[in-house]
Design a protein around this motif. Structure first.
Motif: not given
Length: 169
Positions: A84-108
């Motif tokens: 979903s992040t490749v299709k919509n990279p802004d999703l990373i920003n949205e989740i980090a803004a709401k919950y903090g970067s510590q909540c966001v793991v991007v699997a590659i």
């Protein structure tokens, strides 16, 4: 290589065993959720979370902040997102803004092809034009607190790790 997957047993019992034997974190990736166009198995997430006392990251089929809300309310400590992040990279920003970067793991998930590390999606089935290292830098800048790199050439093959790629990352 994300093919010929083996059933390792009951996820709740395995989670308990990992926690009891010293694992310091558990990552549950429902890698077929995106391909099957369904949400992560919430009941299973809830049962695993109740059975362990270590940080619990959950991924698979997450495509919105609302999906993250459901997972966090049902016991996940962090979420892992990929396709979903490749299709919509802004999703990373949205989740980090709401919950903090510590909540966001991007699997590659990446595969080395002719010397280049190429990002793959949908449980490794769909190749992109993204370079592993460029994409990793972008997700970090967008607010990912962690990157979960899977080498499709190495991981799970019992032939060693992709040490050069890991060192470069």
């Amino acid at each position: 290589n994300f093919v010929d997957l083996k059933d390792a047993g009951d996820p709740v019992e395995l989670a308990k065993k990992y926690a009891e034997t010293g694992a310091d974190e558990l990552v549950f990736l429902d890698i077929s959720a995106t391909e099957e166009r369904r949400a992560t198995l919430i009941d299973l997430v809830r049962k695993v979370a109740a059975a362990i006392n270590i940080p619990f990251t959950v991924g698979g089929g997450i495509s919105s902040v609302a999906d993250v809300d459901v997972l966090l309310r049902n016991g996940a400590d962090k979420i892992s997102i990929n396709s979903s992040t490749v299709k919509n990279p802004d999703l990373i920003n949205e989740i980090a803004a709401k919950y903090g970067s510590q909540c966001v793991v991007v699997a590659i998930d990446a595969k080395q092809i002719d010397g280049d590390w190429i990002v793959h999606l949908v449980g490794g089935k769909v190749s992109t034009e993204l370079n592993l290292f460029d994409w990793a830098k972008e997700v970090e800048q967008r607010g990912a607190g962690e990157i979960l790199f899977t080498s499709m050439n190495n991981d799970g093959t019992k032939n060693g790790f992709a040490n050069e790629a890991l060192a470069k990352l």
